[in-house]
Motif scaffolding. Structure first.
Motif, PDB file in Angstrom:
ATOM      1  N   MET A   1      77.864 -37.734 -38.410  1.00 41.93           N
ATOM      2  CA  MET A   1      79.076 -38.436 -38.726  1.00 41.93           C
ATOM      3  C   MET A   1      78.692 -39.768 -39.361  1.00 41.93           C
ATOM      4  O   MET A   1      77.857 -40.483 -38.862  1.00 41.93           O
ATOM      5  CB  MET A   1      79.858 -38.648 -37.432  1.00 41.93           C
ATOM      6  CG  MET A   1      80.932 -39.665 -37.541  1.00 41.93           C
ATOM      7  SD  MET A   1      81.663 -40.153 -35.978  1.00 41.93           S
ATOM      8  CE  MET A   1      81.636 -38.705 -35.022  1.00 41.93           C
ATOM      9  N   SER A   2      79.300 -40.064 -40.477  1.00 44.10           N
ATOM     10  CA  SER A   2      79.010 -41.346 -41.120  1.00 44.10           C
ATOM     11  C   SER A   2      80.014 -42.393 -40.653  1.00 44.10           C
ATOM     12  O   SER A   2      81.053 -42.077 -40.087  1.00 44.10           O
ATOM     13  CB  SER A   2      79.075 -41.190 -42.635  1.00 44.10           C
ATOM     14  OG  SER A   2      80.403 -40.866 -43.008  1.00 44.10           O
TER      15      SER A   2
ATOM     16  N   ASP B   1      86.289 -40.801 -32.686  1.00 39.67           N
ATOM     17  CA  ASP B   1      84.864 -40.635 -32.982  1.00 39.67           C
ATOM     18  C   ASP B   1      84.402 -41.614 -34.055  1.00 39.67           C
ATOM     19  O   ASP B   1      83.306 -42.163 -33.985  1.00 39.67           O
ATOM     20  CB  ASP B   1      84.554 -39.205 -33.429  1.00 39.67           C
ATOM     21  CG  ASP B   1      84.546 -38.227 -32.267  1.00 39.67           C
ATOM     22  OD1 ASP B   1      84.528 -38.676 -31.104  1.00 39.67           O
ATOM     23  OD2 ASP B   1      84.558 -37.013 -32.538  1.00 39.67           O
TER      24      ASP B   1
ATOM     25  N   ALA C   1      81.684 -44.658 -33.154  1.00 41.31           N
ATOM     26  CA  ALA C   1      80.368 -44.613 -33.801  1.00 41.31           C
ATOM     27  C   ALA C   1      79.801 -46.016 -33.999  1.00 41.31           C
ATOM     28  O   ALA C   1      78.602 -46.202 -34.084  1.00 41.31           O
ATOM     29  CB  ALA C   1      80.461 -43.890 -35.146  1.00 41.31           C
TER      30      ALA C   1
ATOM     31  N   PRO D   1      69.365 -39.800 -32.540  1.00 36.24           N
ATOM     32  CA  PRO D   1      70.342 -40.424 -33.423  1.00 36.24           C
ATOM     33  C   PRO D   1      70.960 -39.405 -34.379  1.00 36.24           C
ATOM     34  O   PRO D   1      70.443 -38.304 -34.546  1.00 36.24           O
ATOM     35  CB  PRO D   1      69.513 -41.452 -34.195  1.00 36.24           C
ATOM     36  CG  PRO D   1      68.138 -40.872 -34.210  1.00 36.24           C
ATOM     37  CD  PRO D   1      67.993 -40.102 -32.923  1.00 36.24           C
ATOM     38  N   GLU D   2      72.050 -39.793 -34.996  1.00 33.24           N
ATOM     39  CA  GLU D   2      72.693 -38.931 -35.988  1.00 33.24           C
ATOM     40  C   GLU D   2      71.830 -38.867 -37.242  1.00 33.24           C
ATOM     41  O   GLU D   2      71.157 -39.837 -37.589  1.00 33.24           O
ATOM     42  CB  GLU D   2      74.071 -39.482 -36.331  1.00 33.24           C
ATOM     43  CG  GLU D   2      75.032 -39.478 -35.164  1.00 33.24           C
ATOM     44  CD  GLU D   2      76.366 -40.120 -35.509  1.00 33.24           C
ATOM     45  OE1 GLU D   2      76.773 -40.049 -36.690  1.00 33.24           O
ATOM     46  OE2 GLU D   2      76.985 -40.690 -34.608  1.00 33.24           O
ATOM     47  N   PRO D   3      71.836 -37.734 -37.940  1.00 32.98           N
ATOM     48  CA  PRO D   3      71.064 -37.638 -39.184  1.00 32.98           C
ATOM     49  C   PRO D   3      71.690 -38.472 -40.304  1.00 32.98           C
ATOM     50  O   PRO D   3      72.892 -38.758 -40.273  1.00 32.98           O
ATOM     51  CB  PRO D   3      71.106 -36.147 -39.518  1.00 32.98           C
ATOM     52  CG  PRO D   3      72.239 -35.581 -38.745  1.00 32.98           C
ATOM     53  CD  PRO D   3      72.491 -36.484 -37.583  1.00 32.98           C
TER      54      PRO D   3
ATOM     55  N   ALA E   1      71.518 -41.665 -41.191  1.00 34.30           N
ATOM     56  CA  ALA E   1      72.210 -42.862 -40.707  1.00 34.30           C
ATOM     57  C   ALA E   1      71.249 -44.051 -40.689  1.00 34.30           C
ATOM     58  O   ALA E   1      70.036 -43.887 -40.786  1.00 34.30           O
ATOM     59  CB  ALA E   1      72.754 -42.607 -39.302  1.00 34.30           C
TER      60      ALA E   1
ATOM     61  N   TYR F   1      70.417 -47.477 -38.288  1.00 34.39           N
ATOM     62  CA  TYR F   1      70.635 -48.084 -36.977  1.00 34.39           C
ATOM     63  C   TYR F   1      69.948 -49.442 -36.896  1.00 34.39           C
ATOM     64  O   TYR F   1      68.914 -49.658 -37.537  1.00 34.39           O
ATOM     65  CB  TYR F   1      70.054 -47.206 -35.863  1.00 34.39           C
ATOM     66  CG  TYR F   1      70.847 -45.962 -35.584  1.00 34.39           C
ATOM     67  CD1 TYR F   1      71.783 -45.941 -34.553  1.00 34.39           C
ATOM     68  CD2 TYR F   1      70.652 -44.813 -36.337  1.00 34.39           C
ATOM     69  CE1 TYR F   1      72.515 -44.793 -34.293  1.00 34.39           C
ATOM     70  CE2 TYR F   1      71.385 -43.670 -36.075  1.00 34.39           C
ATOM     71  CZ  TYR F   1      72.310 -43.665 -35.053  1.00 34.39           C
ATOM     72  OH  TYR F   1      73.034 -42.536 -34.793  1.00 34.39           O
TER      73      TYR F   1
ATOM     74  N   THR G   1      67.424 -42.667 -40.503  1.00 32.30           N
ATOM     75  CA  THR G   1      67.106 -41.288 -40.133  1.00 32.30           C
ATOM     76  C   THR G   1      67.227 -40.374 -41.355  1.00 32.30           C
ATOM     77  O   THR G   1      67.991 -40.651 -42.278  1.00 32.30           O
ATOM     78  CB  THR G   1      68.048 -40.782 -39.021  1.00 32.30           C
ATOM     79  OG1 THR G   1      69.400 -40.843 -39.478  1.00 32.30           O
ATOM     80  CG2 THR G   1      67.900 -41.611 -37.756  1.00 32.30           C
TER      81      THR G   1
ATOM     82  N   LEU H   1      67.895 -33.539 -36.924  1.00 27.48           N
ATOM     83  CA  LEU H   1      68.181 -34.056 -35.592  1.00 27.48           C
ATOM     84  C   LEU H   1      66.856 -34.179 -34.860  1.00 27.48           C
ATOM     85  O   LEU H   1      66.289 -33.186 -34.431  1.00 27.48           O
ATOM     86  CB  LEU H   1      69.103 -33.097 -34.818  1.00 27.48           C
ATOM     87  CG  LEU H   1      70.588 -33.222 -35.088  1.00 27.48           C
ATOM     88  CD1 LEU H   1      71.358 -32.122 -34.363  1.00 27.48           C
ATOM     89  CD2 LEU H   1      71.103 -34.577 -34.677  1.00 27.48           C
TER      90      LEU H   1
ATOM     91  N   ARG I   1      74.763 -48.006 -34.604  1.00 23.59           N
ATOM     92  CA  ARG I   1      74.762 -47.455 -35.954  1.00 23.59           C
ATOM     93  C   ARG I   1      75.424 -48.468 -36.876  1.00 23.59           C
ATOM     94  O   ARG I   1      76.512 -48.968 -36.584  1.00 23.59           O
ATOM     95  CB  ARG I   1      75.509 -46.131 -35.990  1.00 23.59           C
ATOM     96  CG  ARG I   1      75.489 -45.551 -37.369  1.00 23.59           C
ATOM     97  CD  ARG I   1      75.847 -44.122 -37.425  1.00 23.59           C
ATOM     98  NE  ARG I   1      75.807 -43.735 -38.836  1.00 23.59           N
ATOM     99  CZ  ARG I   1      76.092 -42.528 -39.251  1.00 23.59           C
ATOM    100  NH1 ARG I   1      76.407 -41.596 -38.393  1.00 23.59           N
ATOM    101  NH2 ARG I   1      76.041 -42.257 -40.519  1.00 23.59           N
TER     102      ARG I   1
END
Length: 177
Positions: free
Chosen positions: A1-2, A15, A19, A48-50, A52, A54, A140, A144, A175
């Motif tokens: 999720m962006s 969501d 985030a 972490p989310e792909p 992305a 952080y 990232t 995953l 994020r």
């Protein structure tokens, strides 16, 4: 999720909003390494989310003797880190409350970081508590993969090196892109 850009009239989803919230990971238990420079996984780990970006703040609490010190690194196969670190550069005969040099550096993505101990040789377990800091950002890739803090002795020795738990070692991350 962006992390989306929002526009007037758009419905906001929980969501999407969540985030952006910072998250906390704590080292619950002490972990001890003796006579080893082989990095071991700590309890500071997450996936972490792909694709992305952080930002993170790692606060390390540890105990070590002048013989063993502490070394830490990141196991992050799917992430590229930009770290800025601060660690105690112990010198022979320095005490826990004695001023000493610090190591401030910008290590490469796979470079281990070091911080010194002050307990006298043979003190087992070491009783002085020290701090080291690692902060920065990471990006990232599309997979995953977990990001895990690893640690070891900087110099292999029979004296213990302890990564302190009980909410003393902790990481905050958020994020940002």
């Amino acid at each position: 999720m962006s992390i989306p850009q929002w526009f007037a009239g758009q419905a906001l989803l929980a969501d999407d909003m969540n985030a952006r919230n910072p998250k906390l990971i704590t080292q619950q238990n002490d972990q001890t390494v003796t006579t080893s420079t082989t990095l071991v996984n700590s309890e500071i780990t997450f996936v972490p989310e792909p694709n992305a970006v952080y930002q993170y703040w790692l606060y390390i609490s540890y105990s070590a003797t002048v013989n063993s010190d502490l070394r830490w690194a990141w196991a992050a196969a799917g992430a590229t880190l930009a770290s800025f670190t601060i660690g105690y550069a112990a010198t022979a005969g320095s005490g826990v409350n004695t001023g000493s040099d610090v190591i401030m550096r910008r290590p490469g993505n796979t470079t281990a970081r070091a911080a010194g101990g002050t307990d006298t040789a043979g003190t087992t377990p070491p009783v002085n508590f020290h701090s080291a800091y690692d902060l920065g950002t990471f990006v990232t890739d599309g997979t995953l993969s977990s990001v895990t803090l690893q640690f070891a002795q900087n110099t292999s020795h029979a004296d213990q090196t302890i990564l302190r738990g009980g909410n003393q070692t902790r990481m905050i991350y958020a994020r940002i892109g």
